[in-house]
Design an enzyme around this catalytic site. Structure first.
Site, PDB file in Angstrom:
ATOM      1  N   ASP A 169      77.813  27.647  27.800  1.00  0.00           N
ATOM      2  CA  ASP A 169      78.642  26.899  26.848  1.00  0.00           C
ATOM      3  C   ASP A 169      79.945  27.682  26.666  1.00  0.00           C
ATOM      4  OD1 ASP A 169      79.534  25.264  24.827  1.00  0.00           O
ATOM      5  OD2 ASP A 169      78.074  25.887  23.343  1.00  0.00           O
ATOM      6  N   VAL A 209      72.752  18.952  23.587  1.00  0.00           N
ATOM      7  CA  VAL A 209      71.628  18.358  24.308  1.00  0.00           C
ATOM      8  C   VAL A 209      70.302  19.019  23.922  1.00  0.00           C
ATOM      9  CG1 VAL A 209      73.032  17.601  26.266  1.00  0.00           C
ATOM     10  CG2 VAL A 209      71.999  19.868  26.320  1.00  0.00           C
ATOM     11  N   ASP A 234      69.557  28.828  29.898  1.00  0.00           N
ATOM     12  CA  ASP A 234      69.480  27.370  29.900  1.00  0.00           C
ATOM     13  C   ASP A 234      70.862  26.734  30.025  1.00  0.00           C
ATOM     14  OD1 ASP A 234      70.296  28.201  27.391  1.00  0.00           O
ATOM     15  OD2 ASP A 234      68.686  27.216  26.287  1.00  0.00           O
TER      16      ASP A 234
HETATM   17  P1  5GP Z   1      77.192  30.379  24.869  1.00  0.00           P
HETATM   18  O1  5GP Z   1      76.986  31.807  24.484  1.00  0.00           O
HETATM   19  O2  5GP Z   1      77.482  30.171  26.336  1.00  0.00           O
HETATM   20  O3  5GP Z   1      78.158  29.684  23.983  1.00  0.00           O
HETATM   21  O4  5GP Z   1      75.875  29.646  24.473  1.00  0.00           O
HETATM   22  C1  5GP Z   1      74.843  29.575  25.258  1.00  0.00           C
HETATM   23  C2  5GP Z   1      73.589  29.332  24.450  1.00  0.00           C
HETATM   24  O5  5GP Z   1      73.777  28.421  23.386  1.00  0.00           O
HETATM   25  C3  5GP Z   1      72.614  28.685  25.381  1.00  0.00           C
HETATM   26  O6  5GP Z   1      71.821  29.665  25.976  1.00  0.00           O
HETATM   27  C4  5GP Z   1      71.820  27.788  24.482  1.00  0.00           C
HETATM   28  O7  5GP Z   1      70.716  28.492  23.987  1.00  0.00           O
HETATM   29  C5  5GP Z   1      72.725  27.462  23.349  1.00  0.00           C
HETATM   30  N1  5GP Z   1      73.312  26.114  23.533  1.00  0.00           N
HETATM   31  C6  5GP Z   1      74.574  25.820  23.957  1.00  0.00           C
HETATM   32  N2  5GP Z   1      74.759  24.494  24.004  1.00  0.00           N
HETATM   33  C7  5GP Z   1      73.587  23.937  23.623  1.00  0.00           C
HETATM   34  C8  5GP Z   1      73.143  22.580  23.510  1.00  0.00           C
HETATM   35  O8  5GP Z   1      73.837  21.608  23.761  1.00  0.00           O
HETATM   36  N3  5GP Z   1      71.851  22.406  23.113  1.00  0.00           N
HETATM   37  C9  5GP Z   1      71.018  23.440  22.818  1.00  0.00           C
HETATM   38  N4  5GP Z   1      69.786  23.140  22.429  1.00  0.00           N
HETATM   39  N5  5GP Z   1      71.411  24.729  22.911  1.00  0.00           N
HETATM   40  C10 5GP Z   1      72.679  24.969  23.318  1.00  0.00           C
HETATM   41 MG    MG Z   2      70.117  30.267  25.055  1.00  0.00          MG
END
Ligand code: 5GP
Ligand code: MG
Length: 199
Positions: free
Chosen positions: A119, A169, A116
């Site tokens: 980040d 979000v 999704d």
């Molecule tokens: P990363 O490992 O890239 O930091 O995080 C990715 C995961 O964190 C995404 O797959 C998602 O599930 C969650 N995530 C990151 N930002 C958001 C956000 O703004 N809202 C939500 N609901 N989940 C997020």
């Molecule tokens: Mg995720």
């Protein structure tokens, strides 16, 4: 656009109502639908006649996966994995931890990892390592949203739905503390006093 202007009917029970704490629309359902259709075309072109194995990261990807899947014409298998970076009410990443890894045999398969949000990049990096180590013939990646923030891991998806600001979000499958996945638009979560985000 104001939060109520195109809210439609949602889980709050009446047209135009949005739950408390949920802020402005960032990406409308119409833009999402157009973009998903365009992404499906690009992905289908890239895979051509190859059989595709989608490895989808639950749970936030559910709605995106369902919409994208139905627009992809090629032969497709779907595997789901579950990782959590934002346990409970957290709004800051605590790093990915696997909850479920039921992926079948990936040896020789052409994989599309679907997530999704990009980040910090830790989730995608972790999955790419895992999928490659399981012998996939090729691995491509698609995320619905890419946040404009510093990455912990340098990963660039092959396809991105939308670039968004560094805000938390919800909607279109994305939750906060388990809620709001059913909102049809993507919205910013308004700052809350007790967001539970501090590690
Ligand atoms: P990363 O490992 O890239 O930091 O995080 C990715 C995961 O964190 C995404 O797959 C998602 O599930 C969650 N995530 C990151 N930002 C958001 C956000 O703004 N809202 C939500 N609901 N989940 C997020
Ligand atoms: Mg995720």
């Amino acid at each position: 656009m104001t939060a109520g202007a195109d809210a439609g009917t949602n889980a709050a029970g009446r047209p135009g109502a949005v739950p408390l704490g949920v802020g402005a629309v960032l990406v409308t359902r119409r833009r999402i639908a157009r973009r998903v259709a365009a992404l499906a075309e690009r992905i289908a072109e890239s895979f051509g006649d190859e059989e595709m194995t989608i490895v989808a990261v639950l749970t936030g990807v559910l709605v995106f996966l369902a919409d994208l899947l139905r627009r992809l014409p090629t032969r497709i298998r779907v595997e789901v994995v579950s990782l959590s970076s934002y346990p409970g009410a957290a709004v800051q990443s605590r790093g990915p931890s696997f909850r479920l890894w039921p992926v079948g045999d990936l040896v020789g398969r052409h994989v599309l990892v679907l997530d999704d949000i990009l980040d910090t990049g830790q989730t995608l990096a972790c999955l790419l390592d895992r999928v490659r180590s399981l012998g996939a013939a090729s691995v491509r990646t698609c995320v619905l949203l890419r946040k404009n923030c510093p990455r912990v891991e340098r990963v660039e998806p092959d396809w991105v739905g939308f670039d968004v600001p560094d805000a938390f979000v919800v909607g279109y499958g994305l939750d906060h503390d388990g809620l709001y996945r059913n909102l049809p638009d993507i919205r910013v979560l308004e700052a809350q006093d007790d967001a539970g985000g501090a590690p």
